[in-house]
Design a protein around this motif. Structure first.
Motif, PDB file in Angstrom:
ATOM      1  N   LEU A  23      19.084  54.395 -75.393  1.00 57.77           N
ATOM      2  CA  LEU A  23      18.415  53.268 -74.745  1.00 57.77           C
ATOM      3  C   LEU A  23      18.093  52.175 -75.769  1.00 57.77           C
ATOM      4  N   GLY A  24      17.519  52.603 -76.926  1.00 54.75           N
ATOM      5  CA  GLY A  24      17.166  51.631 -77.961  1.00 54.75           C
ATOM      6  C   GLY A  24      18.384  50.887 -78.457  1.00 54.75           C
ATOM      7  N   ALA A  25      19.498  51.604 -78.629  1.00 47.57           N
ATOM      8  CA  ALA A  25      20.722  50.961 -79.109  1.00 47.57           C
ATOM      9  C   ALA A  25      21.220  49.944 -78.091  1.00 47.57           C
ATOM     10  N   SER A  26      21.221  50.322 -76.801  1.00 47.19           N
ATOM     11  CA  SER A  26      21.666  49.372 -75.775  1.00 47.19           C
ATOM     12  C   SER A  26      20.749  48.159 -75.745  1.00 47.19           C
ATOM     13  N   ALA A  27      19.430  48.417 -75.837  1.00 46.65           N
ATOM     14  CA  ALA A  27      18.472  47.306 -75.786  1.00 46.65           C
ATOM     15  C   ALA A  27      18.676  46.375 -76.973  1.00 46.65           C
ATOM     16  N   GLY A  28      18.882  46.963 -78.172  1.00 41.67           N
ATOM     17  CA  GLY A  28      19.074  46.130 -79.362  1.00 41.67           C
ATOM     18  C   GLY A  28      20.285  45.237 -79.221  1.00 41.67           C
ATOM     19  N   ALA A  29      21.402  45.814 -78.751  1.00 42.69           N
ATOM     20  CA  ALA A  29      22.632  45.030 -78.630  1.00 42.69           C
ATOM     21  C   ALA A  29      22.479  43.942 -77.572  1.00 42.69           C
ATOM     22  N   THR A  30      21.934  44.296 -76.403  1.00 43.84           N
ATOM     23  CA  THR A  30      21.750  43.291 -75.345  1.00 43.84           C
ATOM     24  C   THR A  30      20.802  42.196 -75.797  1.00 43.84           C
ATOM     25  N   GLY A  31      19.725  42.624 -76.478  1.00 46.62           N
ATOM     26  CA  GLY A  31      18.738  41.658 -76.947  1.00 46.62           C
ATOM     27  C   GLY A  31      19.344  40.623 -77.867  1.00 46.62           C
ATOM     28  N   THR A  32      20.350  41.029 -78.657  1.00 45.20           N
ATOM     29  CA  THR A  32      20.987  40.075 -79.561  1.00 45.20           C
ATOM     30  C   THR A  32      21.527  38.875 -78.787  1.00 45.20           C
ATOM     31  N   PHE A  33      22.251  39.169 -77.703  1.00 43.82           N
ATOM     32  CA  PHE A  33      22.818  38.065 -76.922  1.00 43.82           C
ATOM     33  C   PHE A  33      21.710  37.267 -76.244  1.00 43.82           C
ATOM     34  N   LEU A  34      20.682  37.970 -75.807  1.00 46.06           N
ATOM     35  CA  LEU A  34      19.558  37.322 -75.130  1.00 46.06           C
ATOM     36  C   LEU A  34      18.852  36.344 -76.071  1.00 46.06           C
ATOM     37  N   VAL A  35      18.620  36.793 -77.310  1.00 43.24           N
ATOM     38  CA  VAL A  35      17.927  35.940 -78.282  1.00 43.24           C
ATOM     39  C   VAL A  35      18.820  34.768 -78.654  1.00 43.24           C
ATOM     40  N   LEU A  36      20.131  35.033 -78.848  1.00 42.76           N
ATOM     41  CA  LEU A  36      21.053  33.939 -79.185  1.00 42.76           C
ATOM     42  C   LEU A  36      21.096  32.912 -78.062  1.00 42.76           C
ATOM     43  N   ARG A  37      20.989  33.374 -76.835  1.00 41.51           N
ATOM     44  CA  ARG A  37      21.032  32.474 -75.675  1.00 41.51           C
ATOM     45  C   ARG A  37      19.679  31.820 -75.456  1.00 41.51           C
ATOM     46  N   LYS A  38      18.702  32.099 -76.285  1.00 42.46           N
ATOM     47  CA  LYS A  38      17.337  31.558 -76.217  1.00 42.46           C
ATOM     48  C   LYS A  38      16.651  31.923 -74.899  1.00 42.46           C
ATOM     49  N   ARG A  39      16.890  33.127 -74.413  1.00 39.77           N
ATOM     50  CA  ARG A  39      16.251  33.519 -73.165  1.00 39.77           C
ATOM     51  C   ARG A  39      15.435  34.791 -73.357  1.00 39.77           C
ATOM     52  N   ALA A  40      14.944  34.987 -74.580  1.00 41.22           N
ATOM     53  CA  ALA A  40      14.287  36.248 -74.916  1.00 41.22           C
ATOM     54  C   ALA A  40      13.147  36.565 -73.959  1.00 41.22           C
ATOM     55  N   LEU A  41      12.350  35.544 -73.611  1.00 35.03           N
ATOM     56  CA  LEU A  41      11.138  35.854 -72.856  1.00 35.03           C
ATOM     57  C   LEU A  41      11.378  35.992 -71.363  1.00 35.03           C
ATOM     58  N   VAL A  42      12.591  35.632 -70.900  1.00 35.37           N
ATOM     59  CA  VAL A  42      12.890  35.898 -69.491  1.00 35.37           C
ATOM     60  C   VAL A  42      12.772  37.390 -69.225  1.00 35.37           C
ATOM     61  N   SER A  43      13.144  38.191 -70.225  1.00 39.45           N
ATOM     62  CA  SER A  43      13.088  39.636 -70.034  1.00 39.45           C
ATOM     63  C   SER A  43      11.648  40.116 -69.853  1.00 39.45           C
ATOM     64  N   ASP A  44      10.686  39.363 -70.392  1.00 45.44           N
ATOM     65  CA  ASP A  44       9.286  39.746 -70.198  1.00 45.44           C
ATOM     66  C   ASP A  44       8.908  39.623 -68.722  1.00 45.44           C
ATOM     67  N   ALA A  45       9.386  38.541 -68.091  1.00 46.70           N
ATOM     68  CA  ALA A  45       9.121  38.376 -66.660  1.00 46.70           C
ATOM     69  C   ALA A  45       9.782  39.502 -65.877  1.00 46.70           C
ATOM     70  N   VAL A  46      11.040  39.816 -66.236  1.00 44.36           N
ATOM     71  CA  VAL A  46      11.766  40.878 -65.523  1.00 44.36           C
ATOM     72  C   VAL A  46      11.019  42.202 -65.642  1.00 44.36           C
ATOM     73  N   SER A  47      10.551  42.520 -66.847  1.00 42.25           N
ATOM     74  CA  SER A  47       9.950  43.846 -67.019  1.00 42.25           C
ATOM     75  C   SER A  47       8.609  43.943 -66.297  1.00 42.25           C
ATOM     76  N   HIS A  48       7.806  42.872 -66.322  1.00 40.01           N
ATOM     77  CA  HIS A  48       6.533  42.945 -65.612  1.00 40.01           C
ATOM     78  C   HIS A  48       6.747  42.979 -64.105  1.00 40.01           C
ATOM     79  N   ALA A  49       7.854  42.376 -63.651  1.00 35.54           N
ATOM     80  CA  ALA A  49       8.105  42.337 -62.206  1.00 35.54           C
ATOM     81  C   ALA A  49       8.504  43.701 -61.657  1.00 35.54           C
ATOM     82  N   THR A  50       8.705  44.703 -62.515  1.00 38.45           N
ATOM     83  CA  THR A  50       9.071  46.026 -62.006  1.00 38.45           C
ATOM     84  C   THR A  50       7.883  46.746 -61.370  1.00 38.45           C
ATOM     85  N   LEU A  51       6.651  46.364 -61.768  1.00 39.43           N
ATOM     86  CA  LEU A  51       5.489  47.149 -61.330  1.00 39.43           C
ATOM     87  C   LEU A  51       5.331  47.240 -59.806  1.00 39.43           C
TER      88      LEU A  51
END
Lengths: 308, 401
Positions: free
Chosen positions: B26-54
């Motif tokens: 899981l950590g490896a997948s997250a690290g790799a995906t996060g790379t593209f997310l950070v490069l695309r400057k959308r890092a914090l969109v994932s924060d909204a996605v994760s909180h929306a799971t509750l």
């Protein structure tokens, strides 16, 4: 009914409303400056500061916790700046690294220390305990004139009131420079306004509001109130003065409606249990924002095409 | 300590081993995906996605108990969380597109409102007759204690699936992350790739709920990517290093959490990750603080040495203390400041090299601009003997100093 209302609901209602308004006022500028997530970051990073203050003093008391929170906020700002400068990454990512790590540290500290005797745990930090801030000494509206009863008011009320007054006073005092610097930084600089200092001051004011509200109502309300009422207000009008007015109305509306729905709503549909007031206030503020997104008179960009 | 070693060596039983491996994948997948997310400057969109799971988790629990099933079925809870996470993502996009609010406001609004509604539902569940032992709080900050075999298997399998998807999508995601305009002209469907990337983020959030928890999963997406940036300048390598950092954090974090009580899993994983980040920040050879400081120091010494030698060649006194110290340590001057034999030879060489560099800079403009002819190294390490001979012809006969 009315005696019970004063005893159980009046103080939480007041604290909720004050907290909502104290966060919404600086939120207006944060939303306009595209720093909306500052509230999110602040409410995460203050946790280790508050826990550290508790561990040092051994008590849940106001000033050490405020100092701890302020210290943690300063540490966070320094780390974010450091990562941005050295790592050359976008500010959002630098912020993400910092606030998650500091929040994780705070949770670990909290779990490791023995806080079972006092009301300090992760759930409290996230969604507060608005419902527990009752005024036991009160036995009706007459208590508002009774000195002995007034002395028994929860200290959170006075603290939140002071924070809200401070935020409002500072906003009024720096209104013109803040407004100019928010809309046209270059022009503000040419007028001799210390733009960077003003920006830093705004973050500090936001932090004061966040820490005071965090203590009373938990971090969800803080994040929601920094963003939702100002964002909804922005969709109602083009004038900043009117936007501020709308945002305060929306914040108060969300706090009151949310509290009432959480406390009495389940009873209307036949359930004896209340639900979380903080969560309900955040939900109502979201509904207000949703309505503003759909019907707000100033909801669309005027001429700008939609971004790719 | 032995408990930690046992956990690290997967000796705590089959379940714990499966959880540790699942966390690493899981950590490896997250690290790799996060790379593209950070490069695309959308890092914090994932924060909204994760909180929306509750709210999704809570609704799934309520629905499953209402239908008479086991409300804690992990697959069902994951499905529910994915539904509201997707809704949150759509709302962020919709608010940014249709109203004049910026993306950060949309992220913050979705994050706080969904989370707030989730908290309301949590209190509803607590009041249900079956809700007392629901243990849904574990999803906030992660908890691997007492995980079922089927759950561990589900997490490991999900993580592997996400990793496979990243392997397939890595080329288009790199192109879109760096230059969406170019990617579009090269025939890459930018919107679809963006959607796939956010889909991956959603999948990782949902899989990570039980291990890291929804409040902190965003750390596993962002921190490895930012840490990896210090090690290399090449995008493919960044993703691989981020995957390694993420995987290591997941594995070690889960082991640490299992080694003693009161060590919540999510914060342990995140703090392990942050520790690796700090190590990268300080130690990484490419852009770490230490490497930079060393490079700066070497440059400083080279400049002082050359200036000192030139001063000696011109017969000028050397006063600067650092220069004196460098020359003295190299045996070029004596303790009392008198030039040694070696110093005289080196000074003459430095003077000639300085003249040669001057001519070389005039002859090779591009290289001068590119910074190769700064003149700090002996000239024969920069230019070929033939080139030096041409320069020397222009220079005339070397004079003795």
């Amino acid at each position: 009914m009315s005696a019970e209302f004063v005893q159980l609901s009046l103080v939480p209602l007041l604290i909720g409303t004050l907290a909502a308004m104290a966060c919404a006022v600086p939120g207006n500028f944060l939303v306009l400056r595209r720093q909306a997530l500052m509230g999110d970051a602040i409410s995460h990073v203050v946790l280790p500061g508050i826990v550290a203050a508790f561990l040092i003093t051994g008590r849940v008391s106001t000033w050490p916790m405020m100092l701890g929170a302020a210290g943690a906020a300063v540490v966070a700002v320094v780390i974010i700046e450091l990562i941005r400068r050295i790592g050359r990454v976008e500010p959002g990512a630098a912020m993400g690294v910092t606030f998650t790590a500091m929040f994780a540290g705070g949770v670990l500290l909290l779990e490791q220390s023995d806080t079972s005797a006092v009301h300090l745990d992760v759930e409290h930090a996230l969604y507060g305990n608005l419902e527990s801030l009752v005024w036991l000494a009160a036995d009706g509206w007459a208590s508002l004139g009774d000195r002995a009863a007034l002395a028994d008011l929860p200290p959170e009320l006075l603290r939140m009131g002071m924070a809200a007054a401070l935020v409002l006073a500072l906003t009024a005092l720096f209104w013109r420079p803040l407004k100019i610097a928010t809309f046209d930084e270059g022009f503000a600089r040419s007028q001799g306004i210390p733009v960077r200092l003003l920006g830093f001051g705004l973050v500090v004011v936001a932090a004061i509001a966040a820490v005071a509200a965090f203590d009373a109502v938990g971090s969800i309300i803080v994040i929601a109130m920094f963003i939702c009422p100002p964002a909804a207000a922005r969709l109602m009008t083009n004038s900043l003065e009117r936007q501020l007015g709308w945002s305060m109305v929306f914040a108060a509306l969300a706090a009151i409606l949310g509290y009432v729905l959480a406390g009495y709503g389940p009873g209307w549909i036949g359930s004896p249990h209340a639900v979380s007031a903080s969560g309900m206030i955040a939900t109502i503020s979201g509904l207000i924002l949703a309505l503003a997104c759909l019907f707000g008179p100033a909801r669309s960009r005027l001429s700008a095409p939609s971004e790719p | 300590m032995t408990a930690l070693i046992d956990a690290l060596l997967l000796r705590n039983g089959y379940n714990a081993a499966l959880v540790a491996i699942g966390a690493a994948v899981l950590g490896a997948s997250a690290g790799a995906t996060g790379t593209f997310l950070v490069l695309r400057k959308r890092a914090l969109v994932s924060d909204a996605v994760s909180h929306a799971t509750l709210p999704g988790i809570c609704l799934a629990f309520i629905a499953m108990t209402a239908l008479g099933g086991d409300g804690r079925n992990l697959a069902g809870l994951m499905l529910g969380s994915a539904a509201t996470a997707g809704l949150g993502l759509v709302l962020v996009e919709w608010i940014t597109r249709r109203t004049r609010l910026a993306e950060d406001a949309a992220i913050g609004a979705v994050l706080s409102v969904f989370f707030g509604f989730g908290v309301v539902l949590l209190t509803v569940i607590q009041n249900l007759p079956t809700g007392k032992q629901a243990g849904l709080q574990g999803f906030l900050l992660g908890s691997t204690a007492g995980m079922l075999y089927s759950e561990a298997l589900l997490i490991a399998f999900g993580g592997a699936l996400a990793a496979a998807a990243i392997l397939v999508l890595r080329r288009p995601m790199t192109m879109v992350a760096f230059d969406p305009g170019y990617a579009a002209t090269a025939g890459v469907p930018v919107r679809t790739v963006d959607l796939a990337m956010m889909g991956l983020v959603m999948a990782i959030t949902v899989i990570g709920l039980k291990i890291v928890g929804l409040v902190l999963i965003v750390a596993l997406l962002i921190i490895p990517a930012v840490a990896a940036r210090f090690w290399t300048e090449r995008s493919g390598h960044v993703a691989a290093i981020a995957a390694a950092i993420g995987g290591l954090s997941g594995y070690v974090g889960v082991a640490l959490s299992a080694s003693a009580p009161k060590l919540p899993t999510g914060p342990m994983v995140v703090l392990t990750c942050f520790a690796l980040f700090v190590i990268s920040l300080l130690m990484a050879p490419a852009r770490g603080i230490l490497a930079r400081a060393l490079r700066h120091r070497r440059f400083q010494i080279a400049v002082h040495r050359r200036q000192g030698l030139l001063a000696l060649a011109h017969g000028e006194p050397v006063i600067e203390p650092l220069t004196l110290r460098i020359l003295r340590r190299a045996g070029l001057i004596r303790a009392d400041g008198v030039v040694t034999e070696a110093g005289r030879a080196q000074a003459a060489k430095a003077l000639i090299d300085a003249r040669r560099y001057e001519i070389a800079r005039r002859m090779h403009h591009e290289e001068a601009i590119a910074g190769r002819l700064v003149g700090l190294e002996p000239i024969e390490t920069v230019l070929t003997p033939d080139e030096i001979r041409v320069i020397d012809q222009r220079l005339g006969v070397p004079r003795s100093v």
